[in-house]
Design a protein around this motif. Structure first.
Motif, PDB file in Angstrom:
ATOM      1  N   PHE A  10      -2.456 -35.577  20.370  1.00 38.38           N
ATOM      2  CA  PHE A  10      -1.839 -35.120  21.616  1.00 38.38           C
ATOM      3  C   PHE A  10      -0.989 -33.876  21.370  1.00 38.38           C
ATOM      4  N   MET A  11      -0.148 -33.918  20.333  1.00 40.44           N
ATOM      5  CA  MET A  11       0.713 -32.777  20.039  1.00 40.44           C
ATOM      6  C   MET A  11      -0.099 -31.579  19.581  1.00 40.44           C
ATOM      7  N   PHE A  12      -1.176 -31.813  18.833  1.00 39.40           N
ATOM      8  CA  PHE A  12      -2.044 -30.706  18.432  1.00 39.40           C
ATOM      9  C   PHE A  12      -2.639 -30.027  19.659  1.00 39.40           C
ATOM     10  N   ALA A  13      -3.072 -30.838  20.633  1.00 35.68           N
ATOM     11  CA  ALA A  13      -3.629 -30.279  21.868  1.00 35.68           C
ATOM     12  C   ALA A  13      -2.586 -29.453  22.609  1.00 35.68           C
ATOM     13  N   PHE A  67       1.835 -28.434  12.399  1.00 36.70           N
ATOM     14  CA  PHE A  67       3.017 -28.612  13.244  1.00 36.70           C
ATOM     15  C   PHE A  67       2.946 -29.913  14.035  1.00 36.70           C
ATOM     16  N   ALA A  68       1.733 -30.353  14.362  1.00 40.74           N
ATOM     17  CA  ALA A  68       1.563 -31.557  15.177  1.00 40.74           C
ATOM     18  C   ALA A  68       2.028 -32.818  14.446  1.00 40.74           C
ATOM     19  N   LEU A  69       1.959 -32.835  13.130  1.00 39.41           N
ATOM     20  CA  LEU A  69       2.320 -34.037  12.370  1.00 39.41           C
ATOM     21  C   LEU A  69       3.802 -34.385  12.499  1.00 39.41           C
ATOM     22  N   PRO A  70       4.733 -33.469  12.190  1.00 40.57           N
ATOM     23  CA  PRO A  70       6.150 -33.812  12.395  1.00 40.57           C
ATOM     24  C   PRO A  70       6.493 -33.976  13.866  1.00 40.57           C
ATOM     25  N   ILE A  74       8.327 -37.240  15.402  1.00 43.27           N
ATOM     26  CA  ILE A  74       9.537 -37.177  16.221  1.00 43.27           C
ATOM     27  C   ILE A  74       9.325 -37.898  17.542  1.00 43.27           C
ATOM     28  N   MET A  75       8.150 -37.756  18.137  1.00 39.40           N
ATOM     29  CA  MET A  75       7.844 -38.480  19.374  1.00 39.40           C
ATOM     30  C   MET A  75       8.018 -39.985  19.176  1.00 39.40           C
TER      31      MET A  75
END
Length: 249
Positions: A10-13, A67-70, A74-75
């Protein structure tokens, strides 16, 4: 683990879409449409840079994945109530909302300045920072074009701060948007800010495309991300007048 994987995708998208939208809009406006009235704002030869764009996009998309991993972590931590991110906007008072954003911007800028200078140590530069500086004349696609190790270094500061300093969720979102906008704008190859801004407080204290393009050309100056504070304090600030920044006669 499955939920973390979903959050990461989701964050990668979100991150990659935001990067692609902002970069493509500015690229189309400035590099494709290329209005004649903006030629005075141009900071370098655009036509020599087009061969690097595919490489910049490739590295930037890979950076978005890192960047999506951290971000996903955090989410998950916010959902569990394990961070200093809060939901009630008046928990720390209304004035703290913009103050907390400024605190995060300043600390992020401080971290970026010193890690950026470290990345310019010749032996470190050759291993971890050269990818970004292959874009001697940056484009809107250059902003996230990092070696994976540099992406990791870049990605960890905000996740650390949210465990230490209270910040409202809306300010977290604002911070992430500002990071993308500043990153892309400062690599446009055009000075996008109004002439009055460049001669006033903004041009003297904030990073602009002119300021950051000089970093890509000279390598040993202008290391800041948002502000010129550390560059000025450490005598690494260099700024030259361009036709656009000169006073009208």
């Amino acid at each position: 683990m499955k939920q973390f994987g979903i959050s990461t995708l989701f964050m990668f998208a979100i991150l990659s879409t935001r990067y692609l939208i902002v970069s493509s809009v500015l690229y189309w406006l400035l590099w494709v449409r290329r209005p004649q009235s903006w030629e005075v704002r141009r900071l370098h030869d655009l036509d020599r840079r087009k061969s690097k764009i595919k490489s910049e996009i490739k590295w930037s998309i890979f950076s978005c994945l890192i960047f999506a991993l951290p971000s996903a972590f955090i989410m998950e931590m916010i959902a569990l109530g394990q961070t200093k991110v809060y939901i009630n906007p008046i928990e720390y008072g209304w004035l703290y909302l913009p103050l907390s954003l400024f605190i995060y911007l300043f600390l992020h800028d401080t971290y970026f300045y010193w890690t950026h200078r470290w990345l310019h140590i010749p032996s470190i530069y050759r291993r971890f920072h050269k990818v970004h500086h292959e874009s001697i004349n940056p484009t809107p696609w250059t902003s996230f074009s990092f070696d994976p190790v540099e992406s990791i270094i870049t990605a960890i500061i905000i996740p650390v701060l949210v465990f230490i300093i209270p910040i409202h969720i809306s300010m977290v979102v604002s911070l992430l948007i500002l990071m993308t906008i500043f990153g892309v704008v400062n690599h446009t190859g055009y000075e996008v800010y109004p002439r009055s801004w460049m001669r006033g407080f903004w041009g003297k204290n904030w990073i602009t495309p002119t300021h950051h393009t000089l970093h890509h050309h000279k390598f040993n100056c202008n290391y800041g991300l948002y502000f010129r504070f550390w560059d000025t304090l450490m005598n690494t600030d260099v700024m030259v007048k361009t036709p656009f920044t000169l006073e009208k006669k």
